[in-house]
Design a protein around this motif. Structure first.
Motif, PDB file in Angstrom:
ATOM      1  N   ILE A  48     -67.686  -9.959  33.293  1.00  0.00           N
ATOM      2  CA  ILE A  48     -66.855 -11.092  32.892  1.00  0.00           C
ATOM      3  C   ILE A  48     -67.685 -12.134  32.152  1.00  0.00           C
ATOM      4  O   ILE A  48     -67.255 -12.668  31.120  1.00  0.00           O
ATOM      5  N   GLY A  86     -59.916 -13.127  31.878  1.00  0.00           N
ATOM      6  CA  GLY A  86     -59.372 -12.825  33.200  1.00  0.00           C
ATOM      7  C   GLY A  86     -58.154 -11.940  33.121  1.00  0.00           C
ATOM      8  O   GLY A  86     -58.014 -10.964  33.871  1.00  0.00           O
ATOM      9  N   ARG A  89     -59.122  -8.266  31.554  1.00  0.00           N
ATOM     10  CA  ARG A  89     -59.822  -7.357  32.453  1.00  0.00           C
ATOM     11  C   ARG A  89     -58.964  -6.918  33.634  1.00  0.00           C
ATOM     12  O   ARG A  89     -59.296  -5.953  34.327  1.00  0.00           O
ATOM     13  N   ALA A  90     -57.856  -7.598  33.860  1.00  0.00           N
ATOM     14  CA  ALA A  90     -56.957  -7.191  34.942  1.00  0.00           C
ATOM     15  C   ALA A  90     -56.039  -6.054  34.518  1.00  0.00           C
ATOM     16  O   ALA A  90     -55.456  -5.367  35.370  1.00  0.00           O
ATOM     17  N   TYR A 248     -58.460 -13.880  36.814  1.00  0.00           N
ATOM     18  CA  TYR A 248     -58.535 -12.438  37.032  1.00  0.00           C
ATOM     19  C   TYR A 248     -57.758 -12.034  38.281  1.00  0.00           C
ATOM     20  O   TYR A 248     -56.960 -11.089  38.253  1.00  0.00           O
ATOM     21  N   ARG A 252     -54.439  -9.758  38.353  1.00  0.00           N
ATOM     22  CA  ARG A 252     -54.519  -8.476  39.056  1.00  0.00           C
ATOM     23  C   ARG A 252     -53.336  -8.288  39.992  1.00  0.00           C
ATOM     24  O   ARG A 252     -52.684  -7.236  39.990  1.00  0.00           O
TER      25      ARG A 252
END
Length: 380
Positions: A48, A86, A89-90, A248, A252
């Motif tokens: 990250i 965030g 990447r989720a 993140y 998620r």
């Protein structure tokens, strides 16, 4: 009522680190997401942080290239890196993202080469990338229009039976991105209706960067987006958009819920646009330098580095290596931008329809004939 510009103390806001990167304790707001943060490894933190630094450098290079006449326009994401990384990447590989035109950080996380972004703003390609290669739709310049695109795609995902199967490689979520100004558009509100009544696997991600071009929040809404969503039957979450861990974790969970068949969620990432709306804008005409300085102290990269140093997730060698890589990426994309060939003119007619279209074919033939008529006369 609207929370105002500097609502860091809003008890409903999900946060995990403060402005210096110090880990915060468990609160009613962040408790539902705490397990996700606790499961993150040093490798996750380093990924990250690297994303944040490289995305900021790519953005800075895009801005510089525009100022030097190499790009027609550039919309900066400076200050919004944590929100975008965030969220990006989720996402899982099979998920599909629908951006506006400032989501360079999400594009990076989805594997879209930054050179392709530059090509779009240089005007040498029809969008810049194959959307299906990265499950990342082309940029949408029409404000809010992508929200309806995302709603339709998410409804299709559900119709295809790719939701709630329990198969982590099949179950799919969709994520749609817009800013606070986009929430005032009809397309945005219509998308909320469609997503709600169909229980579509869609996460609305609103980057509330405080300014819709030159208009402040109070010209866009009187109730903040994360609260308005409940009127559509969609749960809303307010997250500190400058906190990489919080964004993140919240994304998620929302994406996991969507994939499992629990329907849509709206996330309001409370952040700030540090630069101009685009390179054609002058923000000094409508906001104060004092406001900008307050937000400068909440810098996402500073926060992430402080957290990593406090918990031993990175040392000086790691941070120096990321800075070196950022320099290399900047040099690479600058060279690529400056050496991009102009496209052959007739290619603007390609890929408009799936099948050949007689009207487009006739227009292309007329266009080609017109330009060929200048051959031998010094024209092109």
């Amino acid at each position: 009522m609207i929370t105002g510009h500097f609502s860091d103390d809003n008890p409903e806001m999900v946060q995990f680190v403060d402005a210096n990167g110090t880990r915060l304790g468990i609160t009613p707001a962040n408790e539902p997401y705490a397990s996700i943060v606790e499961e993150m490894t040093s490798e996750d933190a380093r990924m990250i942080y690297r994303d944040l630094v490289l995305v900021r450098r790519i953005d800075a290079e895009g801005h510089a290239l525009q100022r030097q006449g190499e790009l027609g326009l550039w919309p900066s994401l400076l200050g919004q890196e944590a929100a975008q990384v965030g969220a990006g990447r989720a996402l899982r590989d099979q998920d599909y993202a629908f951006p506006g035109y400032r989501e360079h950080g999400v594009a990076w996380c989805r594997g879209v080469p930054p050179e392709n972004l530059l090509g779009m703003f240089r005007g040498v390609n029809n969008g810049g990338w194959d959307s299906n290669a990265n499950n990342f739709h082309l940029y949408t310049i029409v404000i809010g229009n992508q929200m309806l695109h995302a709603a339709g795609y998410a409804m299709g995902v559900k119709a295809d039976g790719a939701v709630g199967t329990g198969d982590p490689e099949r179950d799919t979520a969709v994520m749609a991105f817009t800013g606070d100004g986009g929430t005032a558009q009809g397309d945005y509100n219509e998308a909320l209706v469609f997503a709600s009544v169909t229980s579509a696997p869609l996460v609305f991600f609103i980057q509330n960067n405080q300014w819709a071009i030159s208009e402040p929040n109070d010209k866009q809404f009187t109730i903040p987006p994360y609260q308005r969503s409940r009127g559509f039957g969609i749960p809303g979450v307010l997250v500190d958009g400058n906190d990489p861990l919080a964004t993140y974790a919240v994304c998620r969970k929302a994406l996991d819920d969507a994939r499992s068949g629990q329907g849509p969620t709206l996330i309001e990432a409370y952040t700030y646009r540090m630069g101009a709306h685009t390179t054609s804008d002058d923000p000094t005409k409508y906001r104060s330098s004092a406001e900008v300085e307050i937000w400068r102290d909440k810098d996402p990269i500073k926060r992430m580095r402080g957290f990593m140093e406090e918990h031993g997730h990175g040392d000086d060698e790691f941070f120096a290596a990321v800075d070196t890589e950022a320099d290399e990426v900047a040099a690479r994309i600058r060279h690529a931008c400056q050496t991009m060939p102009d496209p052959e003119l007739p290619t603007m007619f390609d890929d408009i329809y799936v099948d050949d279209h007689p009207v487009v074919a006739a227009e292309k033939a007329e266009f080609v004939a017109y330009h060929e008529s200048f051959v031998g006369e010094g024209g092109h």
